[in-house]
Design a protein around this motif. Structure first.
Motif, PDB file in Angstrom:
ATOM      1  N   PHE A  44      49.618   5.474  -2.228  1.00 39.11           N
ATOM      2  CA  PHE A  44      49.372   4.443  -1.415  1.00 39.11           C
ATOM      3  C   PHE A  44      47.990   3.828  -2.010  1.00 39.11           C
ATOM      4  O   PHE A  44      47.885   2.498  -2.045  1.00 39.11           O
ATOM      5  N   TRP A  48      47.574   0.036  -3.729  1.00 34.96           N
ATOM      6  CA  TRP A  48      46.876  -0.797  -2.838  1.00 34.96           C
ATOM      7  C   TRP A  48      45.441  -1.149  -3.321  1.00 34.96           C
ATOM      8  O   TRP A  48      44.981  -2.343  -3.374  1.00 34.96           O
ATOM      9  N   ILE A  49      44.817  -0.047  -3.769  1.00 35.06           N
ATOM     10  CA  ILE A  49      43.385  -0.149  -4.275  1.00 35.06           C
ATOM     11  C   ILE A  49      43.289  -0.541  -5.790  1.00 35.06           C
ATOM     12  O   ILE A  49      42.707  -1.619  -6.261  1.00 35.06           O
ATOM     13  N   ILE A  72      33.252   2.926   2.975  1.00 33.06           N
ATOM     14  CA  ILE A  72      33.848   1.623   2.683  1.00 33.06           C
ATOM     15  C   ILE A  72      32.707   0.824   2.180  1.00 33.06           C
ATOM     16  O   ILE A  72      32.927   0.166   1.250  1.00 33.06           O
ATOM     17  N   LEU A  76      32.850  -0.485  -1.708  1.00 34.62           N
ATOM     18  CA  LEU A  76      32.890  -2.169  -1.920  1.00 34.62           C
ATOM     19  C   LEU A  76      31.727  -2.618  -2.890  1.00 34.62           C
ATOM     20  O   LEU A  76      31.946  -3.576  -3.540  1.00 34.62           O
ATOM     21  N   ASN A  79      32.397  -2.060  -6.048  1.00 35.59           N
ATOM     22  CA  ASN A  79      33.709  -2.746  -6.647  1.00 35.59           C
ATOM     23  C   ASN A  79      33.042  -4.200  -6.665  1.00 35.59           C
ATOM     24  O   ASN A  79      34.018  -5.276  -7.167  1.00 35.59           O
ATOM     25  N   VAL A  83      33.606  -9.183  -8.895  1.00 35.54           N
ATOM     26  CA  VAL A  83      33.555 -10.751  -8.790  1.00 35.54           C
ATOM     27  C   VAL A  83      32.887 -11.316 -10.161  1.00 35.54           C
ATOM     28  O   VAL A  83      33.160 -12.403 -10.503  1.00 35.54           O
TER      29      VAL A  83
ATOM     30  N   MET B   1      43.700  11.462   8.952  1.00 38.70           N
ATOM     31  CA  MET B   1      44.825  10.860   8.312  1.00 38.70           C
ATOM     32  C   MET B   1      44.733   9.393   8.481  1.00 38.70           C
ATOM     33  O   MET B   1      44.886   8.611   7.525  1.00 38.70           O
ATOM     34  N   GLN B   4      42.044   7.646   7.040  1.00 39.88           N
ATOM     35  CA  GLN B   4      42.176   7.684   5.585  1.00 39.88           C
ATOM     36  C   GLN B   4      42.932   6.532   5.341  1.00 39.88           C
ATOM     37  O   GLN B   4      42.482   5.522   4.173  1.00 39.88           O
ATOM     38  N   LEU B   5      43.869   6.064   5.915  1.00 39.53           N
ATOM     39  CA  LEU B   5      44.725   4.924   5.630  1.00 39.53           C
ATOM     40  C   LEU B   5      43.897   3.897   5.921  1.00 39.53           C
ATOM     41  O   LEU B   5      44.216   2.774   5.029  1.00 39.53           O
ATOM     42  N   ILE B   7      40.694   3.386   5.759  1.00 36.48           N
ATOM     43  CA  ILE B   7      39.766   3.182   4.817  1.00 36.48           C
ATOM     44  C   ILE B   7      40.336   2.869   3.447  1.00 36.48           C
ATOM     45  O   ILE B   7      39.922   1.797   2.709  1.00 36.48           O
ATOM     46  N   ILE B   8      41.445   3.036   3.211  1.00 36.50           N
ATOM     47  CA  ILE B   8      42.161   2.842   1.836  1.00 36.50           C
ATOM     48  C   ILE B   8      42.393   1.421   2.109  1.00 36.50           C
ATOM     49  O   ILE B   8      42.180   0.443   1.116  1.00 36.50           O
ATOM     50  N   LEU B   9      43.258   0.838   3.312  1.00 37.18           N
ATOM     51  CA  LEU B   9      43.387  -0.695   3.558  1.00 37.18           C
ATOM     52  C   LEU B   9      42.215  -1.508   3.339  1.00 37.18           C
ATOM     53  O   LEU B   9      42.401  -2.676   2.755  1.00 37.18           O
ATOM     54  N   LEU B  10      40.984  -1.198   4.081  1.00 36.88           N
ATOM     55  CA  LEU B  10      40.177  -2.075   4.054  1.00 36.88           C
ATOM     56  C   LEU B  10      39.522  -2.057   2.333  1.00 36.88           C
ATOM     57  O   LEU B  10      38.858  -3.402   1.983  1.00 36.88           O
ATOM     58  N   ILE B  11      39.399  -1.013   1.771  1.00 35.84           N
ATOM     59  CA  ILE B  11      38.727  -1.125   0.419  1.00 35.84           C
ATOM     60  C   ILE B  11      39.736  -1.866  -0.465  1.00 35.84           C
ATOM     61  O   ILE B  11      39.218  -2.641  -1.176  1.00 35.84           O
ATOM     62  N   GLY B  12      40.994  -1.660  -0.355  1.00 37.51           N
ATOM     63  CA  GLY B  12      42.106  -2.352  -1.055  1.00 37.51           C
ATOM     64  C   GLY B  12      41.835  -3.893  -1.067  1.00 37.51           C
ATOM     65  O   GLY B  12      41.729  -4.577  -1.846  1.00 37.51           O
ATOM     66  N   GLY B  14      39.479  -5.511   0.446  1.00 38.02           N
ATOM     67  CA  GLY B  14      38.135  -6.079  -0.042  1.00 38.02           C
ATOM     68  C   GLY B  14      38.090  -6.185  -1.604  1.00 38.02           C
ATOM     69  O   GLY B  14      37.490  -7.419  -2.172  1.00 38.02           O
ATOM     70  N   THR B  15      38.441  -5.014  -2.237  1.00 34.09           N
ATOM     71  CA  THR B  15      38.633  -5.370  -3.919  1.00 34.09           C
ATOM     72  C   THR B  15      39.519  -6.520  -4.130  1.00 34.09           C
ATOM     73  O   THR B  15      39.099  -7.182  -5.225  1.00 34.09           O
ATOM     74  N   TYR B  16      40.554  -6.581  -3.680  1.00 34.59           N
ATOM     75  CA  TYR B  16      41.574  -7.754  -3.980  1.00 34.59           C
ATOM     76  C   TYR B  16      40.741  -8.946  -3.817  1.00 34.59           C
ATOM     77  O   TYR B  16      40.718 -10.070  -4.456  1.00 34.59           O
ATOM     78  N   MET B  17      39.910  -9.181  -2.639  1.00 32.68           N
ATOM     79  CA  MET B  17      39.330 -10.330  -2.302  1.00 32.68           C
ATOM     80  C   MET B  17      37.954 -10.697  -3.275  1.00 32.68           C
ATOM     81  O   MET B  17      37.955 -11.783  -3.793  1.00 32.68           O
ATOM     82  N   PHE B  18      37.437  -9.661  -3.910  1.00 35.07           N
ATOM     83  CA  PHE B  18      36.560  -9.723  -4.671  1.00 35.07           C
ATOM     84  C   PHE B  18      37.187 -10.366  -6.172  1.00 35.07           C
ATOM     85  O   PHE B  18      36.525 -11.489  -6.686  1.00 35.07           O
TER      86      PHE B  18
END
Lengths: 233, 105
Positions: A44, A48-49, A72, A76, A79, A83, B1, B4-5, B7-12, B14-18
């Motif tokens: 995942f 996702w990341i 986090i 971030l 990363n 930008v 667990m 962890q999910l 953390i991954i959701l937020l990092i992903g 955030g990274t995608y938004m950047f």
């Protein structure tokens, strides 16, 4: 150039990245498994990341039980360099349809950025069929490597996992010394290293990364400006 | 667990938004030179901040240089990164150097 030609060209140019990502993401999957991360969580995170440095950092921080907020914030901050990639690539995709730009952003990793931005800077027009083929091939390689790594993670001996753990510092060293290496960039890195190490000695944990990153970047920029000024005036 | 999910959701996200916001905005306007310049120093600064404690400390304690396997393996790895600028080659040789140092010490 026909669409098929563009796709073929993209596949040819993405090959080195595909070849680099596959073993690296296997290593990621193996290390994640060795740290007790379930296979679906590591897969995942690749889907996702999709950012190698971030994913390796995540495992090492989960291992040392760093607070989620620190994890986090730190990752971030690391990363935030994306930008810069987006801002640089944006003008080259100005003629694209809007939804395709949002799709293109998914594939904007360190290595893909280096290759595609060099191509665009050389005057090549980036088309969706070229760019998206490129991005999807690299993405597919990263995800399939993670699946393999997470799958074999359980049978890799712990000694091999210990040795493989050097993949993370080696990856950071590769990104640091393979990138811009002017004196201001090295000053930024050394300032960051010194502040983060000091914070580590004082048991301040992840705060050192954030402070080191911000002050280090500012120090680098200040030195960079100082060095440029005499030339300009 | 579950954390962890998250953390991954937020990092992903955030990274995608950047990546996405800067790309979409970048396709319409120019960023100030100063901002771009600062951003170009963020990566080395943070990479340095990551590497410092990783190479010099162990559980918040200073590791004496001659017992420091990580640091000893890092030196030849830096040379490979510097000369080749190749990601995969650097990582593979780094793991090789670490294996050698690990078994010698």
């Amino acid at each position: 150039m026909s669409r098929q030609d563009k796709i073929a060209l993209a596949l040819k140019e993405v090959l080195p990245i595909v070849l680099a990502y596959f073993p690296l993401s296997i290593t990621f999957g193996v290390l994640a498994a060795a740290s007790g991360v379930p296979w679906y969580v590591s897969v995942f995170s690749s889907v996702w990341i999709y950012s190698g440095g971030a994913q390796f950092m995540l495992i090492s921080m989960i291992e040392t039980a760093t607070a989620p907020v620190t994890i986090i914030a730190t990752i971030l901050l690391v990363n935030m360099r994306h930008v810069l990639y987006g801002a640089t690539m944006g003008p080259y995709l100005a003629h694209w349809r809007e939804p395709l730009k949002w799709l293109a952003a998914l594939g904007l990793t360190d290595e893909s950025f280096v290759v595609t931005s060099n191509r665009a800077a050389a005057g090549e027009r980036l088309t969706p069929s070229y760019y998206l083929t490129f991005a999807l091939a690299a993405y597919g390689s990263w995800i399939s490597g993670t699946i393999v790594g997470a799958g074999i993670g359980g049978i890799v001996p712990s000694e091999a996992a210990t040795v493989l753990s050097f993949a993370l510092p080696a990856l950071f060293l590769a990104l640091l010394f393979g990138g811009e290496r002017t004196l201001p960039h090295l000053l930024a890195a050394c300032t960051g290293a010194a502040l983060a190490t000091l914070a580590g000695l004082l048991n301040l944990g992840g705060i050192g990364l954030i402070v080191g990153g911000i002050i280090g970047a500012t120090a680098g920029q200040m030195l960079g400006r100082k060095r440029i000024k005499p030339i300009r005036s | 667990m579950e954390s962890q999910l998250w953390i991954i959701l937020l990092i992903g996200a955030g990274t995608y938004m950047f990546r996405a916001v800067s790309l979409v905005l970048g396709s319409r306007m120019q960023w100030s030179e100063r901002t771009k310049e600062w951003l170009s120093y963020v990566s080395p600064a943070v990479l340095g901040a990551l590497l410092g404690p990783l190479l010099l400390l162990n559980d918040g304690q200073w590791v004496p240089i001659r017992d420091n396997t990580m640091l000893l393996a890092a030196i030849p790895t830096i040379l490979v990164a510097w000369w080749t600028r190749r990601l995969l080659l650097t990582v593979v040789s780094g793991i090789g150097f670490y294996t050698i140092v690990y078994y010698l010490m």
